[in-house]
Motif scaffolding. Structure first.
Motif, PDB file in Angstrom:
ATOM      1  N   UNK A 126      43.054  43.893  39.335  1.00 34.17           N
ATOM      2  CA  UNK A 126      42.040  43.228  40.180  1.00 34.17           C
ATOM      3  C   UNK A 126      41.008  42.518  39.316  1.00 34.17           C
ATOM      4  N   UNK A 127      40.328  41.549  39.936  1.00 30.98           N
ATOM      5  CA  UNK A 127      39.282  40.832  39.205  1.00 30.98           C
ATOM      6  C   UNK A 127      38.016  41.690  39.107  1.00 30.98           C
ATOM      7  N   UNK A 128      37.286  41.586  37.977  1.00 27.12           N
ATOM      8  CA  UNK A 128      36.107  42.445  37.780  1.00 27.12           C
ATOM      9  C   UNK A 128      34.805  41.831  38.306  1.00 27.12           C
ATOM     10  N   UNK A 129      34.923  40.889  39.272  1.00 26.68           N
ATOM     11  CA  UNK A 129      33.719  40.200  39.777  1.00 26.68           C
ATOM     12  C   UNK A 129      32.895  41.159  40.638  1.00 26.68           C
ATOM     13  N   UNK A 130      31.585  41.240  40.324  1.00 30.40           N
ATOM     14  CA  UNK A 130      30.718  42.176  41.059  1.00 30.40           C
ATOM     15  C   UNK A 130      29.896  41.465  42.125  1.00 30.40           C
ATOM     16  N   UNK A 131      29.355  40.291  41.795  1.00 26.66           N
ATOM     17  CA  UNK A 131      28.437  39.617  42.720  1.00 26.66           C
ATOM     18  C   UNK A 131      28.729  38.125  42.737  1.00 26.66           C
TER      19      UNK A 131
END
Ligand code: SAM
Ligand code: SF4
Length: 433
Positions: free
Chosen positions: A327-332
């Protein structure tokens, strides 16, 4: 509400037409990223190395203590993130590449070369590499290793040139050691060797700054990036400052200190290339990503793709876990209105001390003066503009200082909120700027 918060809200509303900016915990859909990339002709790449051998008490950046086995897992995770983007950006050249941190040189023997090889295999790289380092890492062997990675532009954080201030900043070297490191790097044939230097330190006098500035100019470094010490609330020194432990110089004192540095570096054939940087004439400037649209790799890497800005989790273990799970590690992320994009564009151009109306037209398809002409007239009245040939606008030293002080009203607050929250929570629900 304080006067500063009130002014900040009013100015933001005036420029962006938004009453607040809210970053939310949502990962942009693959199709929307595909669309963003379709409209882009080139982009920049930022790679974050979140490791240091020590944690400095003033530093706001995302980092943790270096451990080789974590660095190896991090290498594998970054390569997975690269694979995700390489599929998205086929055919789009990378025209600016920056490796920042933390301390990228901690990973010289544990994965940095491997990541770079993967980047060069995966993207159409059409630019030099700019990279940060720590002075203690600039041994003869490491400098050879850095050159063999094809890093042409190197920076190191010397921070001070007096033992007293190196101790206050808790830097793990003395003046003699750091001058030897500078000399080794200066003679290594980089296209640009930059040193970061912090002034307006607690108790620092004008005479002490002048002495350090003169000694620095004698080392013949290609560029000096001189920042006043900022106290970020979530750092150790920021916390101490809040408790009233430091006598923090006011803005006029900082202005006078910057004037001292201007006097020294202008007299030695350096020119100003950004708000805080003095570069030797004829040398390409050392700087972070230079193109307006960029992808940020690694923990805390931020990406700006025209209509969207998003930022990865700051937590290294979570970053690795997400990518291991595919999965992508994008938080915000934040969707950007056109007027916010224009304001960001202007923010960065002011930072670089100059801009072209034609670039604005090319980027947004609007006449610059119809959007911002009245501000240019106002800046001109205040003496903030050195030259305006109808296309290019170049700010004066006075303009650079005061406009940037205005920008700091936003950036320090935004960094404190966004980075402060992201350091505490790997996956914040939202951050309101
Ligand atoms: C990532 S560090 C540089 C590389 C390396 N980690 C080192 O410490 O030498 C980035 C630079 O930001 C500047 N910096 C960090 N915290 C700062 C602060 N609170 N105020 C002003 N400048 C700061 C320092 O000059 C530092 O060298
Ligand atoms: S100043 Fe450099 S070495 Fe110190 S904590 Fe920040 S990134 Fe690490």
């Amino acid at each position: 509400m304080s006067l500063t918060t009130f002014s900040r809200n009013r100015i933001r509303k005036l420029l962006t037409k938004e009453s607040s900016m809210v970053l939310e915990s949502k990962i942009p859909a693959y199709e929307s990223l595909e669309r963003e990339f379709q409209g882009i002709s080139e982009f920049g790449l930022y790679l974050h190395i979140p490791f240091c051998r020590q944690i400095c008490p003033y530093c706001p950046y995302n980092k943790e203590i270096f451990q080789p086995e974590i660095a190896e897992k991090y290498t594998r995770a970054v390569k997975k993130e690269i694979d995700f983007y390489s599929a998205l950006c086929t055919g789009k050249p990378v025209t600016s590449f920056y490796i920042g941190g933390g301390t990228p040189t901690t990973m010289l023997d544990s994965g940095l070369g491997n990541i770079l090889e993967h980047i060069y295999k995966s993207f159409d790289m059409q630019c030099d590499i700019h990279m940060e380092s720590h002075p203690n890492d600039l041994t003869p062997d490491n400098l050879n290793a850095i050159r063999s990675l094809n890093v042409e532009h190197l920076s190191t954080g010397i921070e001070a040139l007096q033992d007293k201030y190196l101790r206050i900043l808790k830097r793990p070297y003395d003046k003699k050691g750091v001058k030897a490191a500078i000399e080794r790097a200066v003679n290594k044939g980089f296209r640009c060797f930059n040193v970061d230097f912090i002034f307006a330190l607690p108790g620092q006098t004008y005479a002490e700054l002048e002495q350090a500035g003169r000694e620095l100019a004698e080392t013949a470094v290609d560029q000096v990036a001189a920042y006043p010490l900022f106290y970020f609330p979530y750092t150790q020194m920021g916390d101490s400052a809040r408790k009233g432990n430091y006598n923090i110089p006011g803005i006029l004192r900082r202005r006078r200190m910057l004037r001292i540095l201007e006097g020294i570096f202008y007299g030695r054939d350096y020119e100003r290339t950004s708000v805080w940087a003095f570069t030797k004439k004829g040398v390409p400037k050392y700087c972070s990503v230079t193109v307006p649209l960029y992808v940020g790799l690694g923990a805390s890497g931020g990406s700006y793709l025209r209509n969207i800005f998003y930022i990865n989790t700051f937590n290294v273990a979570e970053y690795i876990k997400r990518l291991e799970g595919g999965k992508m590690p994008i938080a915000l992320s934040l969707d950007l209105s056109e007027s916010t994009q224009m304001t960001w564009w202007l923010y960065w151009r002011v930072y670089e001390t100059r801009f072209r109306r034609s670039d604005f037209w090319q980027r947004f398809g609007y006449d610059f003066d119809r959007v911002y002409g009245k501000y240019v007239k106002l800046f001109s009245l205040f003496g903030y503009i050195k030259r305006d040939d109808g296309d290019e606008v170049i700010l004066s030293d006075r303009g650079i200082f005061w406009l940037h002080a205005l920008e700091d009203l936003f950036s320090l607050d935004y960094i404190s909120k966004l980075w402060g929250t992201s350091k505490q929570e790997p996956w914040p629900e939202k951050v309101v700027l």
